[in-house]
Design an enzyme around this catalytic site. Structure first.
Site, short mmCIF file in Angstrom:
data_model
loop_
_atom_site.label_atom_id
_atom_site.label_comp_id
_atom_site.label_asym_id
_atom_site.label_seq_id
_atom_site.Cartn_x
_atom_site.Cartn_y
_atom_site.Cartn_z
N SER A 115 0.06 -10.04 -4.13
CA SER A 115 -0.19 -9.05 -4.68
C SER A 115 1.09 -8.37 -5.00
O SER A 115 1.38 -8.43 -6.53
CB SER A 115 -0.09 -7.94 -3.56
OG SER A 115 -0.23 -6.05 -4.75
N ARG A 166 -4.33 -2.43 -8.34
CA ARG A 166 -5.29 -3.92 -8.84
C ARG A 166 -6.88 -4.42 -8.62
O ARG A 166 -7.92 -4.52 -9.44
CB ARG A 166 -4.11 -5.00 -8.70
CG ARG A 166 -4.45 -6.51 -9.49
CD ARG A 166 -3.62 -7.19 -8.63
NE ARG A 166 -3.80 -8.24 -7.46
CZ ARG A 166 -4.42 -8.81 -6.47
NH1 ARG A 166 -5.24 -9.17 -7.58
NH2 ARG A 166 -4.46 -9.20 -5.53
N LEU A 168 -8.75 9.30 -2.53
CA LEU A 168 -7.68 8.36 -2.30
C LEU A 168 -8.70 6.96 -2.52
O LEU A 168 -7.98 6.07 -1.82
CB LEU A 168 -7.04 8.35 -1.21
CG LEU A 168 -6.39 9.63 -0.90
CD1 LEU A 168 -5.84 9.24 0.83
CD2 LEU A 168 -4.84 9.46 -1.55
N HIS A 217 11.81 1.19 -0.12
CA HIS A 217 12.51 -0.08 -0.34
C HIS A 217 12.99 -1.07 0.80
O HIS A 217 13.14 -1.86 1.05
CB HIS A 217 11.31 -0.91 -0.86
CG HIS A 217 10.12 -0.91 -1.67
ND1 HIS A 217 8.85 -0.46 -0.93
CD2 HIS A 217 9.47 -0.78 -2.86
CE1 HIS A 217 7.51 -0.24 -1.68
NE2 HIS A 217 8.12 -0.20 -2.99
N ARG A 259 1.27 -4.79 6.18
CA ARG A 259 0.16 -5.66 5.46
C ARG A 259 0.40 -7.06 5.66
O ARG A 259 0.88 -7.22 5.47
CB ARG A 259 -0.09 -5.23 3.59
CG ARG A 259 -1.05 -5.98 3.14
CD ARG A 259 -0.60 -5.45 1.24
NE ARG A 259 -2.77 -5.95 0.79
CZ ARG A 259 -3.17 -6.32 -0.61
NH1 ARG A 259 -1.92 -4.78 -1.22
NH2 ARG A 259 -3.84 -6.19 -0.87
N GLY A 306 0.68 -1.12 -0.19
CA GLY A 306 0.06 0.00 0.60
C GLY A 306 1.14 1.42 -0.15
O GLY A 306 0.85 2.37 0.42
N TRP A 327 -0.51 4.01 -2.31
CA TRP A 327 -1.68 5.00 -1.27
C TRP A 327 -1.88 5.55 -0.07
O TRP A 327 -2.04 6.49 -0.13
CB TRP A 327 -2.65 3.69 -0.94
CG TRP A 327 -4.08 4.16 -0.62
CD1 TRP A 327 -4.91 4.68 -0.67
CD2 TRP A 327 -4.77 2.89 0.11
NE1 TRP A 327 -6.11 5.01 -0.33
CE2 TRP A 327 -6.15 3.64 0.21
CE3 TRP A 327 -4.80 1.71 1.16
CZ2 TRP A 327 -7.15 2.96 0.83
CZ3 TRP A 327 -5.65 0.94 1.25
CH2 TRP A 327 -7.12 1.65 1.50
#
Ligand code: A3P
Length: 309
Positions: free
Chosen positions: A156, A275, A243, A124, A148, A50, A53
């Site tokens: 994902s 997705r 969002l 990341h 997550r 996420g 987002w």
């Protein structure tokens, strides 16, 4: 440092126990010595949790819901620090000679360094590979970490690797790569835990994808408080609307449609970056034995901490 290969990408390197793309080595020292600023705003995460987002939420809060400016691609507003390490730029250029690539692609670390303050930085990287000034506490930028459920993250990531990295194996084999720490930025458990353990020492807001799904307005308010911003109820509502999944999916500033178009050309595959945006797809997609293996590792890694997915 050792290298290994898997079916769809060659040349990974293991650094402090984390799998990193080989290209990371070219940037390791520059990132280690990267000059951090106290007013930087970082979104850190494991892939597919996420990040996009969260970035769009944080950028809009920090920029007082400037939706006009938010039409600039997120990759320019909120660049990805180690992006250039993830692929071979010369091959990309050779495959798309007509395209002028932005500095955020050609030299992502340099691009981030030169952004005007306050800089918005996505990465990341696991905690142990963040710039030294963050790890030592010499600089205290605001960091938002988003996590997550690992099983949904794996699903994902599978679709992501099919779409953007040419993965052609089956889903079960992909889960084995995930569990065997043979994907970029794995092991995921340690990625989460290392940030979680640093909560008290960093200027860190820890978010979960599942919270954002359950109550986005509450997460917007919490994030605004963290960024020292006050939003009216109307602004919270407007931002939550901006969002929501359906709007983000068709928003060209955040849906990476240009990269997807290039990928479709390279890998002849259909799909989209934003997705399905669901929780619990693992219940339909994963075999019982795979679920058990995930559960076993989650129990082993997270049970001593207050971390529930
Ligand atoms: P799925 O593949 O499960 O749909 P990242 O940005 O870290 O790569 O994460 C991508 C994941 O976040 C994808 O998950 C994507 O669909 C989901 N996502 C992106 N925007 C979202 C939104 N507005 N609402 C819910 N999920 C979203």
């Amino acid at each position: 440092v050792d290298t290994f290969t898997n079916e769809f990408r060659k040349g990974y390197t293991t650094v402090n126990g984390f799998s990193m793309p080989v290209g990371y080595r070219d940037f390791a020292e520059t990132i280690e010595n990267f000059e951090v600023k106290d007013d930087d705003i970082w979104v850190c995460s494991f892939p597919k949790t996420g990040t996009t987002w969260t970035q769009e939420m944080i950028w809009n809060i920090a920029n007082n819901l400037n939706f006009e400016e938010a039409r600039v691609p997120l990759s320019e507003r909120f660049p990805f620090l180690e992006f250039t390490a993830l692929f071979d730029y010369s091959s990309l250029k050779a495959a798309h000679p007509e395209k002028e690539f932005s500095q955020s692609v050609v030299n992502s670390v340099g691009f981030v360094k030169d952004k005007p303050s306050p800089r918005f930085i996505k990465c990341h990287l696991p905690f142990c590979l963040l710039p030294r000034q963050i790890r030592t506490g010499e600089r205290k930028p605001k960091i938002i970490y988003v996590a997550r459920n690992p099983k949904d993250t794996c699903i994902s990531y599978y679709h992501h690797c099919q779409l953007l990295e040419g993965y052609r194996g089956n889903f079960d084999d992909f889960c084995r790569l995930f569990l065997g720490n043979k994907l970029n930025y794995t092991p995921y458990w340690d990625h989460i835990l290392d940030f979680w353990k640093q909560k008290a020492h960093l200027n860190l807001l820890f978010l979960k994808y599942e919270y954002m799904k359950a109550d986005l307005p509450a997460v917007i308010k919490k994030s605004a408080a963290f960024l020292d911003k006050t939003l009216s109820e109307d602004q919270v509502k407007t931002l939550a609307e901006h969002l929501n999944f359906a709007n983000m999916k068709v928003n060209p500033a955040v849906n990476y449609e240009q990269a997807i178009i290039r990928s479709k050309k390279s890998f002849s595959i259909e799909g989209s970056f934003i997705r399905s945006g669901q929780i619990g797809q693992w219940k339909e997609r994963m075999s019982d034995s795979m679920i058990q293996e995930f559960n076993r590792l989650m129990e082993e890694k997270f049970s001593d901490y207050d971390l529930i997915f």
